[in-house]
Design a protein around this motif. Structure first.
Motif, PDB file in Angstrom:
ATOM      1  N   LEU A   1      14.469  20.906  23.650  1.00 12.76           N
ATOM      2  CA  LEU A   1      15.833  21.096  24.143  1.00 12.76           C
ATOM      3  C   LEU A   1      16.281  22.515  23.878  1.00 12.76           C
ATOM      4  O   LEU A   1      15.849  23.166  22.921  1.00 12.76           O
ATOM      5  CB  LEU A   1      16.777  20.095  23.480  1.00 12.76           C
ATOM      6  CG  LEU A   1      16.392  18.618  23.620  1.00 12.76           C
ATOM      7  CD1 LEU A   1      17.451  17.733  22.964  1.00 12.76           C
ATOM      8  CD2 LEU A   1      16.211  18.247  25.080  1.00 12.76           C
ATOM      9  N   SER A   2      17.175  22.970  24.701  1.00  9.41           N
ATOM     10  CA  SER A   2      17.617  24.361  24.587  1.00  9.41           C
ATOM     11  C   SER A   2      18.653  24.549  23.489  1.00  9.41           C
ATOM     12  O   SER A   2      18.808  25.649  22.972  1.00  9.41           O
ATOM     13  CB  SER A   2      18.185  24.837  25.931  1.00  9.41           C
ATOM     14  OG  SER A   2      19.264  24.006  26.318  1.00  9.41           O
ATOM     15  N   GLU A   3      19.389  23.474  23.110  1.00 12.25           N
ATOM     16  CA  GLU A   3      20.375  23.592  22.043  1.00 12.25           C
ATOM     17  C   GLU A   3      20.360  22.306  21.207  1.00 12.25           C
ATOM     18  O   GLU A   3      19.777  21.281  21.604  1.00 12.25           O
ATOM     19  CB  GLU A   3      21.768  23.844  22.616  1.00 12.25           C
ATOM     20  CG  GLU A   3      21.878  25.167  23.385  1.00 12.25           C
ATOM     21  CD  GLU A   3      23.310  25.544  23.656  1.00 12.25           C
ATOM     22  OE1 GLU A   3      24.137  25.444  22.717  1.00 12.25           O
ATOM     23  OE2 GLU A   3      23.610  25.933  24.793  1.00 12.25           O
ATOM     24  N   VAL A   4      21.046  22.373  20.053  1.00  8.74           N
ATOM     25  CA  VAL A   4      21.095  21.211  19.158  1.00  8.74           C
ATOM     26  C   VAL A   4      22.136  20.222  19.677  1.00  8.74           C
ATOM     27  O   VAL A   4      23.289  20.592  19.902  1.00  8.74           O
ATOM     28  CB  VAL A   4      21.444  21.643  17.721  1.00  8.74           C
ATOM     29  CG1 VAL A   4      21.571  20.417  16.812  1.00  8.74           C
ATOM     30  CG2 VAL A   4      20.403  22.629  17.198  1.00  8.74           C
ATOM     31  N   PRO A   5      21.740  18.948  19.866  1.00  8.26           N
ATOM     32  CA  PRO A   5      22.714  17.970  20.372  1.00  8.26           C
ATOM     33  C   PRO A   5      23.488  17.308  19.233  1.00  8.26           C
ATOM     34  O   PRO A   5      23.042  17.269  18.086  1.00  8.26           O
ATOM     35  CB  PRO A   5      21.811  16.948  21.063  1.00  8.26           C
ATOM     36  CG  PRO A   5      20.545  16.993  20.277  1.00  8.26           C
ATOM     37  CD  PRO A   5      20.375  18.430  19.819  1.00  8.26           C
ATOM     38  N   GLU A   6      24.658  16.832  19.586  1.00  8.54           N
ATOM     39  CA  GLU A   6      25.367  15.996  18.626  1.00  8.54           C
ATOM     40  C   GLU A   6      24.600  14.677  18.474  1.00  8.54           C
ATOM     41  O   GLU A   6      24.065  14.142  19.452  1.00  8.54           O
ATOM     42  CB  GLU A   6      26.786  15.701  19.104  1.00  8.54           C
ATOM     43  CG  GLU A   6      27.713  16.889  19.042  1.00  8.54           C
ATOM     44  CD  GLU A   6      29.136  16.512  19.403  1.00  8.54           C
ATOM     45  OE1 GLU A   6      29.354  15.326  19.763  1.00  8.54           O
ATOM     46  OE2 GLU A   6      30.015  17.377  19.349  1.00  8.54           O
ATOM     47  N   PRO A   7      24.520  14.175  17.275  1.00 10.96           N
ATOM     48  CA  PRO A   7      23.786  12.903  17.073  1.00 10.96           C
ATOM     49  C   PRO A   7      24.329  11.810  17.968  1.00 10.96           C
ATOM     50  O   PRO A   7      25.542  11.617  18.117  1.00 10.96           O
ATOM     51  CB  PRO A   7      24.018  12.593  15.598  1.00 10.96           C
ATOM     52  CG  PRO A   7      24.313  13.919  14.977  1.00 10.96           C
ATOM     53  CD  PRO A   7      25.040  14.714  16.019  1.00 10.96           C
ATOM     54  N   GLY A   8      23.408  11.093  18.577  1.00 12.51           N
ATOM     55  CA  GLY A   8      23.783   9.957  19.407  1.00 12.51           C
ATOM     56  C   GLY A   8      24.234  10.309  20.793  1.00 12.51           C
ATOM     57  O   GLY A   8      24.602   9.415  21.557  1.00 12.51           O
ATOM     58  N   THR A   9      24.230  11.583  21.149  1.00 13.80           N
ATOM     59  CA  THR A   9      24.706  11.950  22.497  1.00 13.80           C
ATOM     60  C   THR A   9      23.574  12.156  23.484  1.00 13.80           C
ATOM     61  O   THR A   9      23.827  12.429  24.661  1.00 13.80           O
ATOM     62  CB  THR A   9      25.556  13.238  22.429  1.00 13.80           C
ATOM     63  OG1 THR A   9      24.746  14.327  21.993  1.00 13.80           O
ATOM     64  CG2 THR A   9      26.729  13.054  21.482  1.00 13.80           C
ATOM     65  N   VAL A  10      22.344  12.049  23.034  1.00 13.69           N
ATOM     66  CA  VAL A  10      21.209  12.324  23.912  1.00 13.69           C
ATOM     67  C   VAL A  10      20.983  11.143  24.839  1.00 13.69           C
ATOM     68  O   VAL A  10      20.882   9.982  24.394  1.00 13.69           O
ATOM     69  CB  VAL A  10      19.934  12.612  23.097  1.00 13.69           C
ATOM     70  CG1 VAL A  10      18.744  12.819  24.025  1.00 13.69           C
ATOM     71  CG2 VAL A  10      20.140  13.831  22.214  1.00 13.69           C
TER      72      VAL A  10
END
Length: 988
Positions: free
Chosen positions: A934-943
């Motif tokens: 992924l290009s950036e860090v996602p918020e947990p649970g938002t993927v």
């Protein structure tokens, strides 16, 4: 008159030998008679002679002594003498003979009398008449000068000497050569009949070089005085010479070409046949294409021939051009050829630029890149002058950043020159920037610029804050503050020349550099930083920042700058507070800074406050000592907390001040934050087909690839066999690094394919003489690919990246025919498959010279197949290594950067065998992808994940360690994968 020969006869009368005994009778007299009784010699040529014999007989009865004989007549005409030695005593009846010679010294009748004196009493003097006619008979000799000119030694030349006997008598002509060089000439005596004319050959056969010392003396008749004939002749070492004897091409960049003229001069006075011009072939960098042989070089003629040097390797090169001459002494005329592979070469981009329509009072910029793109051994490129040509209207509206001249660039070095369009009137404007250099084929380069200015309303610009106060900054420390510009008007506002008018003696600066200009639309704003660096000695400083705007009433805004520097008792634990990039919907946590009293005496802390900044509402004090003021004892401290609200997008900078009793100005700690609008993000992928790969070969077609192209041909089977062993479904095509068609290409065998070296992304061969798009279903794939990579060597500039982009972009990629070009069916339709991986293999002995940055091409290729999937669009290169080599031009730095960015590999173009690299390409390119970064860090649970548009809730996991989604069930080839998430509020 007595002739001289008669006198001689008289002088020797006592020596005459007798014809009989010496006894003489005294009883009777003797009597002497002559037979014949007279002689007519008739016609005799003057200086010639005729003889007659006369018999004397004693017809008496007594012995007779003949005492002497002589001739009375014209002097020198006759000569008489006995045929036997005397004394001459004749017994009765005996006889003796006389010989009379007639040699007329002049023309005309010459009568004379032969007188014989004896001791007879009856007739002591016997006279015999003589007659003869002298005829003027000799040859006329012409010409009186023979000029053999200048001929080559060991050759021959014959001239004719004309002899003309206009008389009725035969003439004997006797030539005689005199002088030191007479042995090199031949001429035979000749006798001319009456009335005869004849041309007698005189042959010059020199063996020694130099001018000849010789003359010809011709006796036109027997006994005649010599007639002088001048002879001019010179023998040459060579009849044909080269001018110059050495043709030196000097330094020429590898793959470029230079032409020099070789002249041959016939210095002789004879025509010379030149049958052909060849090269010895010591170095393939030299060539020629001269025709018209054999040819005849007239006396004194000079003729020139073009010779070409296009180095295919670095360093010195040498060969010989051979003129083949019809000559026994020198059948070939060698001309030494010299050259050096590698020269300073100028690459400029762009050469022309249109700024388009710009507001009056604006300042727009284009960067002109100037690079020494010569090979590593080429030497420096010197930019000598840089100046604008006067504009047609006299009001030049373009300028550039100054560049100290002369400016020298080492091989591979470059310099960027900013060119600005700064219109001062409405309407069209044009200007030309002219650069002079020492570059090969680029002594003068002209860059053309144009633009159009249009009128807009005056600016309504707001500056925040109105002044920058840095308070106190300890010596040898630095700090930054911000200035915000906002367009509060209803029309666009051009601003420019945002720079320091007064830098306070060098203490103030702009970390991002001066801002040349920009156009702000209504409601737009932006911020920039101003720095202060305190000197070791401290002090108080002032300066000025200027901002130019399009407002005739107030064209320049000035922002005062002030700062103070001294040692302070208060020491901040952090020199600045930086929140980095934040989000409006999740402001970052507060930051704290601790202040310590480092002095030995108490300090009064009078105030803690946030001063004027770019947006005063963005920072807030969250933790402050209470009450204020208070006394801070030595070695005691306190903490201040600050919140960054991140509500105003963009850069926000404000000063945190702490006022104390030991400082005339409060101590500064800068507050820095940036608010971003980006929240949601989706990364898109297309799963590669492990059995489908599209492979594009981009092959250097410049002249220096004489060694490398055969190596590539030999390695092709290794690549094809590896792919077929893995059962990969291949599409394979070839293009060249050539973009521009060459106006004077090499011979046809070096420029195949129908595009004259300028394929410009079209697959080779453009003329469809072979299959242009190959596939693994072809039984002879290796052989066809080997044929297609033989692209010739008539290109000039290696633009591999640009060729790739054009090959896989519209209109070529989706058209069967390129409508922009004459050849039919020259499009690339059918090669690129969306579900297949893309592998691009560059083969070049010189670095890429495409116009755009490497990043531009890499990002373009990755977007073509899906960002963050390096195996889906991978670059490989057979290119010059870092340190170069003898057969490569410089280092392949651009190829190295591109392959590293895409996960590919580089192999040295200097390697003798390319098969290992092609095997590695085939092995690495054909593998499935199951991990998608992924290009950036996602918020947990938002993927969330979708495959081909359908949500997928199982069979995948998010790996925080690698920030990637990993599939347990690998998506099928060609599947479209979308991974969406909300960017985390945590620092990315």
């Amino acid at each position: 008159m007595t002739g001289r020969w008669g006198l001689l006869a008289l002088a020797v009368v006592g020596l005459l030998a007798g014809c009989a005994d010496r006894d003489r009778s005294s009883l009777a007299d003797g009597r002497l008679t002559a037979t014949p009784g007279g002689v007519d010699f008739q016609k005799v040529a003057i200086f010639d002679a005729r003889e007659a014999e006369i018999s004397l007989r004693n017809v008496g009865r007594a012995r007779i002594n003949v005492n002497e004989v002589w001739v009375e007549g014209p002097e020198g005409s006759y000569l008489a003498e006995f045929t036997h030695e005397g004394p001459h005593s004749l017994q009765p009846g005996s006889a003796c003979s006389l010989k009379v010679r007639f040699a007329p010294p002049k023309p005309g009748a010459l009568p004379a009398m032969l007188v014989v004196r004896s001791d007879t009493r009856i007739e002591p003097l016997l006279k015999i008449p003589l007659s003869g006619l002298g005829v003027a008979a000799w040859a006329e000799v012409s010409p009186r000068r023979l000029d053999f000119g200048r001929i080559e030694a060991d050759s021959t030349k014959t001239l004719m000497l004309k002899l003309d006997n206009a008389t009725e008598m035969p003439v004997e002509v006797t030539p005689r050569l005199v002088g030191a060089d007479r042995d090199e000439f031949t001429l035979e005596p000749v006798t001319l009949a009456a009335g005869e004319s004849r041309e007698v050959p005189v042959t010059f056969s020199p063996v020694r070089v130099g001018k000849k010392q010789v003359a010809l003396a011709v006796s036109p008749c027997r006994g005649c005085a010599d007639v002088a004939v001048q002879v001019a002749a010179e023998a040459l070492e060579r009849a044909v010479v080269a001018e110059p004897e050495v043709v030196d091409f000097g330094a020429v960049p590898v793959d470029r070409e230079s032409y020099r003229e070789s002249r041959i001069h016939n210095i002789s006075t004879e025509p010379v046949t030149v049958t052909q011009l060849t090269l010895e072939g010591k170095d393939a960098s030299f060539s020629h294409a001269n025709t018209g042989f054999p040819l005849v070089l007239q006396p004194g003629e000079v003729r020139g021939f073009q010779l070409r040097y296009s180095p295919d390797h670095q360093g010195p090169a040498q060969d010989n051009a051979l003129y083949h001459v019809e000559s026994r002494r020198h059948p070939t005329l060698p001309v030494e050829l010299r050259g050096y592979g590698g020269a300073a070469e100028l690459c400029v981009s762009p050469l022309s630029y249109d700024f388009g329509r710009q507001p009056l009072g604006s300042k727009t910029r284009v960067i002109v890149n100037v690079k020494n793109c010569g090979s590593s051994n080429a030497g420096g490129l010197t930019l000598n002058t840089l100046a604008w040509q006067p504009a047609a209207g006299g009001d030049l509206q373009f300028n550039n950043t100054p560049l100290a001249m002369p400016h020298t660039l080492k091989p591979g070095e470059e310099v960027n020159i900013a060119v600005f369009y700064e219109p001062t009137r409405t309407g069209d404007a044009m200007g030309s920037l002219v650069m002079t250099t020492n570059a090969f084929s680029a002594a003068t380069v002209q860059m053309d610029f144009r633009g159009t200015a249009e009128q807009h309303a005056p600016c309504q610009l707001t500056v925040t804050p109105l002044a920058l106060d840095f308070g106190t900054v300890p010596p040898q420390q630095g700090a930054v503050l911000g200035v915000k510009l906002e367009n509060r008007g209803t029309d666009l506002c051009p601003v420019k020349n945002i720079q320091l008018r007064d830098d306070g003696g060098g203490v103030f600066g702009m970390p991002g550099g001066a801002l040349y200009g920009g156009i702000m639309y209504p409601g737009d704003w932006f911020s920039f930083m101003v720095s202060f660096t305190s000197p070791p000695q401290g002090g108080s400083f002032t300066g000025t920042l200027q901002i130019e705007q399009m407002d005739p009433v107030n064209p320049v805004l000035l922002v005062p700058l002030r700062a103070h520097s001294q040692m302070a008792c208060l020491v901040a634990s952090r020199r600045y507070l930086d929140w980095g990039v934040a989000r409006r919907d999740c402001p970052p946590e507060p930051l704290e800074v601790n202040f310590l009293n480092a002095c030995t005496a108490p300090v009064s802390v009078d105030d803690v406050f946030i001063g004027p900044g770019t947006t005063d509402s963005e920072f807030a004090l969250q933790k402050v000592p209470d009450p204020l003021p208070f006394t801070l004892m030595p070695n005691q401290g306190f903490t201040v907390g600050v919140d960054y609200l991140a509500q105003v997008y963009g850069l926000n900078v404000s000063p945190l001040f702490v006022a104390s009793s030991d400082l005339p100005e409060p101590l500064l700690v800068p507050l820095i934050g940036e608010s971003s609008k980006r929240v949601e993000k989706t990364d898109l992928f297309v799963q590669q087909d492990v059995s489908k790969v599209d492979v594009l070969f981009v092959v250097d077609n410049t002249d220096s690839m004489a060694v490398e192209q055969p190596r590539l041909v030999n390695a092709v089977p290794a690549f094809v066999n590896t792919a077929l062993d893995k059962k990969v479904n291949l599409h394979v095509a070839v293009t060249t690094t050539g973009i521009q068609t060459q106006p004077q290409p090499n011979p046809a065998d070096n420029c195949p394919g129908g595009a004259l070296g300028g394929e410009a992304g079209r697959f080779f061969p453009v003329d469809n003489s072979f299959n242009r798009i190959l596939n693994s279903g072809m039984p002879d794939l290796a052989a066809q690919l080997q044929r297609n990579v033989q692209v010739g060597r008539c290109g000039e500039v290696e633009e591999g990246f640009e060729a790739m982009r054009r090959a896989l972009s519209r209109p070529l990629v989706d058209s069967a025919d390129d409508a922009r070009t004459p050849p039919p069916r020259d499009g690339n339709l059918g090669f690129l498959r969306e579900e297949a991986a893309l592998v691009v293999l560059f083969v070049s002995d010189e670095d890429d010279h495409s116009p755009d940055a490497v990043d531009t091409y890499v990002q373009w290729a990755q977007q073509l197949k899906g960002v963050n999937q390096p195996q889906r669009a991978t670059f490989y290169a057979i290119a010059p290594p870092k340190n170069g080599c003898d057969t490569a031009g410089g280092a392949g730095t651009r190829y190295a950067e591109a392959t590293a960015r895409t996960g590919g590999e580089v192999m040295s173009v200097c390697a003798p065998d390319y098969a290992p690299l092609l095997r590695a390409v085939a092995d690495k390119a054909f593998s499935a992808q199951k991990r998608f970064p992924l290009s950036e860090v996602p918020e947990p649970g938002t993927v969330t994940v979708t495959v081909d548009g359908a949500p997928v809730t199982t069979g995948w996991t998010y790996d925080g360690a690698t920030n990637s989604v990993e599939f347990a069930n690998v998506p099928a080839p060609g599947a479209r994968i979308a991974i969406s998430y909300r960017r985390s509020c945590a620092a990315l």
